[in-house]
Write a protein that holds these residues in place. Structure first.
Motif, PDB file in Angstrom:
ATOM      1  N   THR A   9       0.853  -1.205   0.000  1.00 51.59           N
ATOM      2  CA  THR A   9       0.000   0.000   0.000  1.00 51.59           C
ATOM      3  C   THR A   9       0.882   1.245   0.000  1.00 51.59           C
ATOM      4  O   THR A   9       2.023   1.202   0.464  1.00 51.59           O
ATOM      5  CB  THR A   9      -0.876   0.031   1.273  1.00 51.59           C
ATOM      6  OG1 THR A   9      -0.033  -0.170   2.399  1.00 51.59           O
ATOM      7  CG2 THR A   9      -1.933  -1.046   1.236  1.00 51.59           C
ATOM      8  N   MET A  10       0.313   2.331  -0.500  1.00 49.73           N
ATOM      9  CA  MET A  10       1.059   3.589  -0.484  1.00 49.73           C
ATOM     10  C   MET A  10       1.194   4.033   0.979  1.00 49.73           C
ATOM     11  O   MET A  10       0.271   3.846   1.773  1.00 49.73           O
ATOM     12  CB  MET A  10       0.306   4.679  -1.251  1.00 49.73           C
ATOM     13  CG  MET A  10      -0.025   4.339  -2.676  1.00 49.73           C
ATOM     14  SD  MET A  10       1.416   4.327  -3.723  1.00 49.73           S
ATOM     15  CE  MET A  10       1.422   6.015  -4.274  1.00 49.73           C
ATOM     16  N   GLN A  12       0.933   6.319   4.217  1.00 50.24           N
ATOM     17  CA  GLN A  12      -0.217   7.178   4.537  1.00 50.24           C
ATOM     18  C   GLN A  12      -0.010   8.617   4.055  1.00 50.24           C
ATOM     19  O   GLN A  12      -0.927   9.253   3.590  1.00 50.24           O
ATOM     20  CB  GLN A  12      -0.483   7.165   6.057  1.00 50.24           C
ATOM     21  CG  GLN A  12      -1.220   5.913   6.515  1.00 50.24           C
ATOM     22  CD  GLN A  12      -2.565   5.708   5.799  1.00 50.24           C
ATOM     23  OE1 GLN A  12      -3.206   6.668   5.354  1.00 50.24           O
ATOM     24  NE2 GLN A  12      -2.989   4.463   5.646  1.00 50.24           N
ATOM     25  N   ASP A  16      -2.456   9.420  -3.262  1.00 45.24           N
ATOM     26  CA  ASP A  16      -2.826   8.216  -4.019  1.00 45.24           C
ATOM     27  C   ASP A  16      -3.825   8.642  -5.103  1.00 45.24           C
ATOM     28  O   ASP A  16      -5.053   8.531  -4.935  1.00 45.24           O
ATOM     29  CB  ASP A  16      -3.449   7.200  -3.038  1.00 45.24           C
ATOM     30  CG  ASP A  16      -3.935   5.945  -3.752  1.00 45.24           C
ATOM     31  OD1 ASP A  16      -3.755   5.856  -4.985  1.00 45.24           O
ATOM     32  OD2 ASP A  16      -4.503   5.061  -3.074  1.00 45.24           O
ATOM     33  N   GLY A  19      -6.430   6.156  -6.211  1.00 45.54           N
ATOM     34  CA  GLY A  19      -7.465   5.972  -5.193  1.00 45.54           C
ATOM     35  C   GLY A  19      -8.448   7.126  -5.196  1.00 45.54           C
ATOM     36  O   GLY A  19      -9.667   6.937  -5.155  1.00 45.54           O
ATOM     37  N   LYS A  20      -7.902   8.340  -5.301  1.00 41.10           N
ATOM     38  CA  LYS A  20      -8.748   9.554  -5.300  1.00 41.10           C
ATOM     39  C   LYS A  20      -9.713   9.522  -6.488  1.00 41.10           C
ATOM     40  O   LYS A  20     -10.916   9.775  -6.346  1.00 41.10           O
ATOM     41  CB  LYS A  20      -7.808  10.769  -5.390  1.00 41.10           C
ATOM     42  CG  LYS A  20      -8.410  12.061  -4.928  1.00 41.10           C
ATOM     43  CD  LYS A  20      -8.523  12.115  -3.399  1.00 41.10           C
ATOM     44  CE  LYS A  20      -9.461  13.229  -2.941  1.00 41.10           C
ATOM     45  NZ  LYS A  20     -10.296  12.791  -1.815  1.00 41.10           N
ATOM     46  N   GLN A  23     -12.425   7.084  -5.948  1.00 45.97           N
ATOM     47  CA  GLN A  23     -13.402   7.579  -4.974  1.00 45.97           C
ATOM     48  C   GLN A  23     -14.398   8.541  -5.640  1.00 45.97           C
ATOM     49  O   GLN A  23     -15.609   8.423  -5.447  1.00 45.97           O
ATOM     50  CB  GLN A  23     -12.689   8.287  -3.826  1.00 45.97           C
ATOM     51  CG  GLN A  23     -13.626   8.736  -2.715  1.00 45.97           C
ATOM     52  CD  GLN A  23     -12.905   9.486  -1.612  1.00 45.97           C
ATOM     53  OE1 GLN A  23     -11.675   9.514  -1.563  1.00 45.97           O
ATOM     54  NE2 GLN A  23     -13.675  10.080  -0.707  1.00 45.97           N
ATOM     55  N   SER A  36     -13.007   6.928   1.738  1.00 43.23           N
ATOM     56  CA  SER A  36     -11.620   6.899   1.207  1.00 43.23           C
ATOM     57  C   SER A  36     -11.381   5.623   0.415  1.00 43.23           C
ATOM     58  O   SER A  36     -11.983   4.579   0.704  1.00 43.23           O
ATOM     59  CB  SER A  36     -10.627   7.024   2.374  1.00 43.23           C
ATOM     60  OG  SER A  36      -9.782   5.913   2.474  1.00 43.23           O
ATOM     61  N   ARG A  38      -7.986   3.530  -1.192  1.00 48.61           N
ATOM     62  CA  ARG A  38      -6.536   3.435  -1.395  1.00 48.61           C
ATOM     63  C   ARG A  38      -6.260   2.163  -2.198  1.00 48.61           C
ATOM     64  O   ARG A  38      -6.745   1.098  -1.847  1.00 48.61           O
ATOM     65  CB  ARG A  38      -5.806   3.429  -0.047  1.00 48.61           C
ATOM     66  CG  ARG A  38      -5.977   4.793   0.648  1.00 48.61           C
ATOM     67  CD  ARG A  38      -5.133   4.969   1.880  1.00 48.61           C
ATOM     68  NE  ARG A  38      -3.713   5.017   1.655  1.00 48.61           N
ATOM     69  CZ  ARG A  38      -3.055   6.100   1.220  1.00 48.61           C
ATOM     70  NH1 ARG A  38      -3.698   7.183   0.878  1.00 48.61           N
ATOM     71  NH2 ARG A  38      -1.738   6.093   1.092  1.00 48.61           N
ATOM     72  N   GLY A  40      -3.530  -0.469  -3.895  1.00 49.87           N
ATOM     73  CA  GLY A  40      -2.144  -0.949  -3.853  1.00 49.87           C
ATOM     74  C   GLY A  40      -2.028  -2.227  -4.653  1.00 49.87           C
ATOM     75  O   GLY A  40      -2.886  -2.539  -5.482  1.00 49.87           O
ATOM     76  N   GLU A  73       6.071   3.143  -0.523  1.00 52.01           N
ATOM     77  CA  GLU A  73       5.129   2.056  -0.244  1.00 52.01           C
ATOM     78  C   GLU A  73       5.465   1.329   1.052  1.00 52.01           C
ATOM     79  O   GLU A  73       6.630   1.177   1.415  1.00 52.01           O
ATOM     80  CB  GLU A  73       5.144   1.042  -1.408  1.00 52.01           C
ATOM     81  CG  GLU A  73       4.572   1.582  -2.706  1.00 52.01           C
ATOM     82  CD  GLU A  73       4.734   0.622  -3.886  1.00 52.01           C
ATOM     83  OE1 GLU A  73       5.698  -0.183  -3.869  1.00 52.01           O
ATOM     84  OE2 GLU A  73       3.912   0.693  -4.813  1.00 52.01           O
TER      85      GLU A  73
ATOM     86  N   GLU B  44      -8.345  -0.734  -0.487  1.00 49.10           N
ATOM     87  CA  GLU B  44      -8.947  -0.497   0.827  1.00 49.10           C
ATOM     88  C   GLU B  44     -10.004   0.601   0.689  1.00 49.10           C
ATOM     89  O   GLU B  44      -9.692   1.704   0.247  1.00 49.10           O
ATOM     90  CB  GLU B  44      -7.873  -0.068   1.839  1.00 49.10           C
ATOM     91  CG  GLU B  44      -7.066  -1.208   2.420  1.00 49.10           C
ATOM     92  CD  GLU B  44      -6.021  -0.730   3.424  1.00 49.10           C
ATOM     93  OE1 GLU B  44      -5.959   0.487   3.703  1.00 49.10           O
ATOM     94  OE2 GLU B  44      -5.270  -1.583   3.923  1.00 49.10           O
TER      95      GLU B  44
END
Lengths: 82, 82
Positions: A9-10, A12, A16, A19-20, A23, A36, A38, A40, A73, B44
């Motif tokens: 995973t990226m 924190q 990302d 991911g954005k 979303q 959210s 995320r 990976g 990562e 996630e």
């Protein structure tokens, strides 16, 4: 035979964008509850060995040498009997 | 708040060039025990809901509508309390 499941995973604090974008797309489809996303990598490795301790060390080395970019990562993995 | 962990993998009969390339690279680095590498996505999702049954249905719909290419990919997910 052992199997390693690696979850990458990226970190924190790293943006990302994928991911954005997902979303926003989910919200546009009406999935307002998604706060959210995320994204990976999920990597499955099959290992021709039954030596668990050695496999633990070597999968760690494989991740840090090739499979994971440790600058941006994080990773964790699980070993199971195949 | 619920969290969904989604594991997306290529279907078994679909070629995984990225996995193949990683396997060759690992062998070149001396990791002969690696007999197969398959690379997929680990997603996630954070969900602003505590309704587990509804979340189950909606995460399935999100996967099939956007997050997963069901022609060449398989997926499974786990819901946990955040």
């Amino acid at each position: 035979m052992l199997k390693a499941a690696v979850y990458v995973t990226m970190k924190q604090n790293v943006l990302d964008p994928q991911g954005k974008a997902s979303q926003e797309a989910l919200k546009a489809l009406g999935y307002e509850e998604v706060s959210s996303v995320r994204i990976g990598k999920y990597i499955e490795l099959k290992l021709d060995t039954n030596n668990r301790a050695e496999a633990e060390e070597r999968v760690k080395a494989m991740c840090e040498q090739l499979l994971v970019n440790t600058v941006v990562e994080d990773y964790r993995f699980e070993l199971t009997e195949e």
